[in-house]
Structure formats: C-alpha cells, structure tokens
Design an enzyme around this catalytic site. Structure first.
Site, PDB file in Angstrom:
ATOM      1  N   SER A   1      -2.460  25.080   0.547  1.00 35.25           N
ATOM      2  CA  SER A   1      -2.087  25.526  -0.801  1.00 35.25           C
ATOM      3  C   SER A   1      -1.512  26.938  -0.697  1.00 35.25           C
ATOM      4  O   SER A   1      -2.184  27.916  -1.008  1.00 35.25           O
ATOM      5  CB  SER A   1      -3.325  25.557  -1.715  1.00 35.25           C
ATOM      6  OG  SER A   1      -3.959  24.304  -1.787  1.00 35.25           O
ATOM      7  N   GLU A   2      -0.258  27.035  -0.252  1.00 34.82           N
ATOM      8  CA  GLU A   2       0.297  28.370  -0.004  1.00 34.82           C
ATOM      9  C   GLU A   2       0.352  29.221  -1.266  1.00 34.82           C
ATOM     10  O   GLU A   2       0.109  30.428  -1.219  1.00 34.82           O
ATOM     11  CB  GLU A   2       1.689  28.262   0.621  1.00 34.82           C
ATOM     12  CG  GLU A   2       1.693  27.804   2.077  1.00 34.82           C
ATOM     13  CD  GLU A   2       1.518  26.301   2.239  1.00 34.82           C
ATOM     14  OE1 GLU A   2       1.537  25.578   1.221  1.00 34.82           O
ATOM     15  OE2 GLU A   2       1.361  25.839   3.388  1.00 34.82           O
TER      16      GLU A   2
ATOM     17  N   ASP B   1       8.605  28.915   7.103  1.00 38.26           N
ATOM     18  CA  ASP B   1       9.311  27.967   6.230  1.00 38.26           C
ATOM     19  C   ASP B   1       8.543  27.744   4.929  1.00 38.26           C
ATOM     20  O   ASP B   1       9.131  27.446   3.901  1.00 38.26           O
ATOM     21  CB  ASP B   1       9.477  26.621   6.952  1.00 38.26           C
ATOM     22  CG  ASP B   1      10.043  26.796   8.348  1.00 38.26           C
ATOM     23  OD1 ASP B   1      11.226  26.498   8.561  1.00 38.26           O
ATOM     24  OD2 ASP B   1       9.295  27.264   9.240  1.00 38.26           O
TER      25      ASP B   1
ATOM     26  N   GLU C   1      -4.421  28.864   6.393  1.00 39.12           N
ATOM     27  CA  GLU C   1      -4.732  27.480   6.743  1.00 39.12           C
ATOM     28  C   GLU C   1      -5.158  27.389   8.208  1.00 39.12           C
ATOM     29  O   GLU C   1      -4.473  27.932   9.082  1.00 39.12           O
ATOM     30  CB  GLU C   1      -3.490  26.601   6.497  1.00 39.12           C
ATOM     31  CG  GLU C   1      -3.168  26.482   5.010  1.00 39.12           C
ATOM     32  CD  GLU C   1      -1.705  26.121   4.743  1.00 39.12           C
ATOM     33  OE1 GLU C   1      -0.980  25.774   5.688  1.00 39.12           O
ATOM     34  OE2 GLU C   1      -1.292  26.206   3.559  1.00 39.12           O
TER      35      GLU C   1
ATOM     36  N   PHE D   1       3.616  28.563   8.734  1.00 41.21           N
ATOM     37  CA  PHE D   1       5.007  28.625   9.191  1.00 41.21           C
ATOM     38  C   PHE D   1       5.811  29.373   8.123  1.00 41.21           C
ATOM     39  O   PHE D   1       5.618  29.130   6.927  1.00 41.21           O
ATOM     40  CB  PHE D   1       5.601  27.228   9.372  1.00 41.21           C
ATOM     41  CG  PHE D   1       5.196  26.560  10.667  1.00 41.21           C
ATOM     42  CD1 PHE D   1       6.034  26.588  11.787  1.00 41.21           C
ATOM     43  CD2 PHE D   1       3.973  25.914  10.764  1.00 41.21           C
ATOM     44  CE1 PHE D   1       5.648  25.982  12.974  1.00 41.21           C
ATOM     45  CE2 PHE D   1       3.585  25.301  11.958  1.00 41.21           C
ATOM     46  CZ  PHE D   1       4.423  25.337  13.065  1.00 41.21           C
TER      47      PHE D   1
ATOM     48  N   HIS E   1      10.465  23.814  10.258  1.00 38.13           N
ATOM     49  CA  HIS E   1       9.426  24.581  10.964  1.00 38.13           C
ATOM     50  C   HIS E   1      10.052  25.615  11.896  1.00 38.13           C
ATOM     51  O   HIS E   1       9.456  26.023  12.893  1.00 38.13           O
ATOM     52  CB  HIS E   1       8.502  23.660  11.764  1.00 38.13           C
ATOM     53  CG  HIS E   1       7.539  22.883  10.921  1.00 38.13           C
ATOM     54  ND1 HIS E   1       7.949  21.948   9.997  1.00 38.13           N
ATOM     55  CD2 HIS E   1       6.185  22.909  10.842  1.00 38.13           C
ATOM     56  CE1 HIS E   1       6.885  21.423   9.402  1.00 38.13           C
ATOM     57  NE2 HIS E   1       5.805  21.995   9.902  1.00 38.13           N
TER      58      HIS E   1
END
Lengths: 336, 319
Positions: free
Chosen positions: A56-57, A82, A26, A80, A126
């Site tokens: 869209s991980e 997370d 991203e 991140f 985060h």
C-alpha cells in the site's frame, strides 16, 4: 563496504541516534530485510521502529506524513522506484503542501527512499528512473545516491532539516563499493567538492585540473559512475579532458558548482537515465544557457534514455537506456 | 520518545489572540441542550453569512458549506479532548468551528487576510490549528490520520485521531489502504463517515456498490451506523464510540446518514427540489430547537447574530 551495506549501517545509525526515526516499507523486516536487503538486521534490533507494511504505497507515505506531523522522523522505503507513482498524491498534495499552506504551523519531514533504474532486465515497470516527475515539485528535495557521496552524511543532513525528501538509489549502486573522495582523489581522478552551506556537496572529478578541461559533464547516481569511467578512459586513451560534476541533491539544484565549471570549460553535457524531454537535463540546459549564454561555445547537450518503455530483453534494454557507450559518444562529439 | 506537536511554540503563539466568544460557543454552566443548539446555530449562521458574503462579491475563491450537517460536528467534538487530533476535508468549517470556536480566524482566512488561521494561504479547505488539520483532496488525509494514531500508540499516549470523510470519499483507494493498516496495527483511529447522500452532483446510488457498512466491516472494524440529524442521538452515539475507542485498541467507524441542505459548493445544486425540501423538515436546528423554550432559543439566536456581526466587522477591518 558495498553501498547497500553502507546505507543499511547509515539507517542503523539514524535509528540509534534519533528515537524519532521510524522505518516503514514492504517486506523490510527480518529475515527478508527488504527486496534489496538494505534494512536487513534492523527490525531485529528495533522491532517497534522498523515495520513491514501491506502492499500500500499510498498508505506507507501517508502514514509517514501523519507520523511526521506528530514529530516523528519517518523514512519510508518504496520497494521499486516505479511504484512512486502510487505515492504521487501524498507527495504533491499532502507532504510538500502542509508546511507552506499551513503558514509554517506544521512540518512534514518525510524521507522516501527507493531503488530505481534499469540495466537489470526487470522490464517496463521495475526499471524506471521516474525522478523527472518529482524534480521541481515545490518544497521537495530530490537526492540521488552515488558512490562518491556518503549516505550517512546525506541522511544526517536530511534529519537535521524539516523538508520532505525523496532519495533515489540506483539498483546497480547496491553491490558497488563506495569511492568517497580521499586526499583530493577518487581513484585516478582528481576530486574536489563544492557545496553551499549545510547542503550536500557536488563532487567534481577530472583527470587534469579544471582549467585544462574542455567540457563539463553533469551526471548523478549510477550514470555518474558510468560517466566517471568514460571520463577517465577518454583522458588516458584520447586526451579528451572533461570535468564530471556529481551532485547529490538534484532538486532544488545548487547551480553554482555547474556554473563555476562551465565558466572554465565553455561546454556542458548532462547525463540522466530517465527518458528524454521535459527532464533534469533540459532544465540544466535552460538554466546554464540563461546564466552563461556568452560563455558557451556550443549548445548544452542533454543525454537521456529514449522516450519508450524499458524492454525486458537485455539487448533491447541496453539499446534503449543510456549506458557507457552513449556517454562516450556524446563526450567525443561535444569535445570535437 | 517524547511526542510533541510540530512547532508547539508557533501553535501556542497562534492560539493566544483568538479568545473564544461565549456567545458563539457556549456560556459558562450552560445546560447541554442549550450549548448544543448554540453551537449548531453558530455554525449554520457562519455558513449562511459566508455564502452571503460570496454573493455580495466580498469573498474570492470557493467554499463548501455544511448546512444540514451541523449536528455531526457538534456531537463529535463534545467528546474529543486536548491531545486528540482531528482531520477534516473540503467541507471543514463546521468541524473547525465546533472544535475551536475561531470564527474570526476562519473568516479572515477565507478573506485571504494575514489575520487568517493560515495567513490566507490555505483558504476554506486547508486549515491548520492545534489538534486540527484539513486538506482538499478526497481521502488523502486518511493515512495521515492513521499515522498520527500510530504516533500516539507508539508514544503510549491515550490520544485518539479522528478523521471526517464523506460518502463520496469511499471511492478513493487510499482510504481502504489506511483502514487495512489501522485495523492490522490496532490504531486509535475514529473514522466519522458523513453520508450526506450526494457526492457533489452524484447520488450515492450511482457511486457506491454494495454496503457502506460492510466495506468497513470487511476489515473487522466495528461500525456504529446511525441515520439521524438529531444532535442528542448523535451526541450519544459519538460519546459511546469515542469512549469505546479510548478503552479498546483498534479503529472504529461512526457512520452517519445525514443530508446536505445547501449546494455542494456555490450555485451548483441540481438535486430534486422536493427531496431537499423534505429534508428541511428534519434539519438539526428545527429538531433540537423544539427542546428549548422559545425565549431561550431567541436569546441564543440573538447572541449568535451579535457575535457573528462582531466577527464580520472585525474581520473586515483586519489586514
């Protein structure tokens, strides 16, 4: 050069050397160049192979899986650490399964890299170090960046193999200069390396030779940077001598450097920034207690963050996360 | 960049012992109608044989038969060629058999034998063969299908990637992430959505809000929607979609409204008996079988029985 730039240069070298390498993530293209600027400049020179994706991980890592199955060498950035939770199905049920469940008829060498960790005031979603949920996943290598390991060598090593890998980059490493072992030293500490054939080395740091150390400290990533400072200070100020071991690959673990050190020191303390319990350190404690039970003077001590959310407030965050003070106190106690 | 399949040597090695039995996949120069019937009959009887073996306690684990949906598999495979990639799901036997004809590899795989396609490690839902991969998690393989389509596009190849999903899979978020990227990047991806009306035990009406077609349409992806179990109609639709995909860039969807005549898995069917019975009247073999003479049909049926009997016997004897 600071770690972020070293890493960017290493990624550039991968793109130059290997036409199968492709970067997805991203906001990674220029002029933005990634949330932590690691990929800055790369999309300008490799527009087809450095691609910004939608938020869209799952798809970032899933697309990488398809590319890898087709013979490419995708390196996916998750903005991140997370957000790794959104890739978990792809990692656990797809990428790490293919080669084994297809009886070696396919390989899926996806590399995922991600900034992780706290001490920046980014708050509960985060700041986390979620690698505890990925260590131990069969057929996945989990590696942690540190200031004593060259990111270029690590990426080259991963690209030479076909195993999927997760590369954790603590955010606070990005602005720091690399301090690779040179002439047997890192700063004022003695430095040696131990590695299994073809695997990234474990760097062993101490103020005095191992034989004079009374404690082995095992830490990775940014916590290793903090631990190195503490080890050095305690040696100078208190004559407490500990040997710090900094592995690059934290799962699967090559335990032999740890065992070699603990055989000499008789005590082990582990440090990690993730939350305590069911963790990397508890696994280390289980393994070393089993293999070196008779050599340990005391139970293995595991230092980890409190099992809680990571507060945004600076003071509350530093109370919750492992930091230099807790490492200092733990080493003093273990060496007492 | 030279694109190669992963471990091509191993794949080639793997291919060699699996000679295709023309009794199952089609005799040389066989007319289209007979070939389509034979392949559907082959898949139907393979699935029925498998369920029989489960009942007799010869097989371990689970399976998801595609009885009633054979026409979809056969029609789509008619138009795919070497170099294309197929991704399938838990209900993958028909796709795999229509693609490869490898009944022996699949049966021994489900038997858990070393002779199986994946040496018994994958089993019914996790199949890998040249150009074919399946996995058992709903929707999770869709981004991989898009990724291989991206690889094909970047390499300048004209190969396409086809992924089979079902109506139930439309509940998975990663499907939409993948559709979005495939549309944005104009990837050569064909999504075949087999809406068989039931997701395990849950009817579409309880699973899906809005319009199936418009879900794809929202990404600007062309959809060809067909409500049929007639292999000829499906063959024409698949042919047109795949031809269009090869000609123009960008993903396409073939949305097939069909019906599963068997259990979701084994002994887990609570659907209204009358509903299932009505669908047996329009099942693909009955519909298409009418286009063949009775003697041709019987000859093909006998071929398939003999071919499958050989497969079962050889598989039982294998280690």
């Amino acid at each position: 050069m600071i770690f972020a730039r070293e890493l960017g240069a290493a990624l550039r070298a991968c793109l130059e050397k290997d036409p199968r390498v492709i970067l997805l993530g991203e906001d990674i293209v220029d002029p933005y160049g990634g949330a932590f600027k690691v990929t800055r400049g790369l999309s300008t020179d490799f527009p087809d192979r450095v691609r910004s994706t939608p938020i869209s991980e799952g798809a970032i890592v899933g697309l990488s899986a398809g590319l890898a199955l087709a013979g490419w060498r995708p390196i996916a950035e998750i903005m991140f650490g997370d957000f790794l939770t959104l890739t978990f199905d792809q990692v656990v049920n797809h990428i790490t399964k293919y080669e084994a469940m297809y009886a070696g008829q396919a390989t899926c060498p996806v590399i995922i890299r991600t900034p992780s960790g706290g001490h920046r005031g980014y708050g509960p979603t985060h700041s986390q170090s979620l690698e505890k949920h990925f260590v131990g996943v069969p057929h996945l290598k989990v590696l942690a960046a540190s200031l004593v390991h060259d990111p270029g060598s690590i990426l080259d090593g991963l690209l030479a193999k076909s195993a999927p890998a997760l590369y954790i980059e603590h955010k606070l490493l990005y602005p720091e200069n690399l301090t690779l072992p040179q002439h047997g030293r890192v700063g004022d500490l003695l430095a040696t390396t131990e590695s299994a054939l073809g695997e990234p080395p474990t760097v062993c740091l101490s103020a005095v030779p191992r034989e004079r150390c009374e404690l082995t400290v095992l830490a990775y990533g940014y916590q290793a940077t903090l631990a190195a400072r503490v080890v050095q200070r305690l040696a100078v100020e208190e004559e407490i001598f500990a040997e710090l071991l900094v592995p690059s690959q934290i799962s699967p673990m090559d335990w032999s450097p740890v065992e070699n050190s603990v055989r000499a020191t008789g005590a082990l303390l582990t440090v990690e920034e993730g939350t305590e319990g069911w963790s990397w350190g508890t696994e280390a404690a289980a393994v070393i207690s089993r293999t070196l039970f008779g050599r340990l003077r005391q139970p293995v001590e595991v230092v980890a963050s409190k099992p809680d959310i990571i507060p945004s407030s600076k003071q509350k965050e530093s109370n919750m996360l492992v930091g230099a003070e807790r490492i200092d106190a733990a080493i003093r106690k273990a060496a007492a | 960049v030279v694109l190669v399949a992963a471990n091509p040597h191993r794949e080639a090695e793997h291919m060699s012992p699996r000679a295709v039995d023309e009794r199952l996949l089609g005799r040389a120069h066989e007319p289209r109608n007979e070939r389509l019937y034979r392949r559907m009959r082959f898949i139907r009887r393979f699935e029925e044989t498998l369920l029989g073996l489960f009942e007799q306690g010869e097989l371990n684990g689970t399976t998801h038969a595609c009885i009633g949906q054979e026409a979809n598999c056969v029609a789509v495979m008619e138009h795919l060629r070497e170099g294309d990639h197929i991704f399938s799901n838990h209900r993958c036997h028909g796709h795999y058999l229509a693609h490869s004809g490898d009944a022996f590899g699949l049966l021994t795989e489900i038997m858990g034998k070393d002779a199986g396609i994946c040496r018994g490690l994958g089993g019914s839902q996790h199949i890998c063969a040249p150009g074919f991969k399946s996995n058992g998690v709903q929707g999770g393989i869709v981004p991989a299908a898009a990724g291989i389509a991206l690889a094909s596009k970047l390499a300048g190849a004209d190969a396409i990637s086809t992924v089979f999903i079902g109506d139930g899979t439309l509940g998975e978020g990663v499907v939409y992430e993948s559709l979005n990227v495939a549309a944005l990047w104009a990837l050569p991806l064909l999504v075949v959505c087999e809406d068989n009306a039931w997701a395990q035990s849950t009817p579409v009406s309880a699973n899906l809000a809005g319009s199936m077609r418009r879900r794809f349409g929202a990404f600007g992806i062309p959809v060809r929607e067909i409500d049929s179990t007639d292999v000829i109609e499906l063959d024409d639709a698949a042919g047109a979609e795949i031809a269009a995909l090869r000609e123009h860039s960008g993903p396409r969807v073939l949305l097939i409204h069909t019906y599963r005549l068997c259990h979701h898995s084994k002994n887990d069917d609570d659907r209204p008996a009358a509903e299932v019975e009505a669908r047996w009247l329009v099942e693909p073999l009955a519909l298409h079988g009418k286009r063949l003479t009775e003697s041709d049909r019987r000859a093909i049926d006998a071929d398939v029985e003999a071919g499958l009997a050989d497969v079962v016997a050889t598989a039982r004897a294998s280690s």
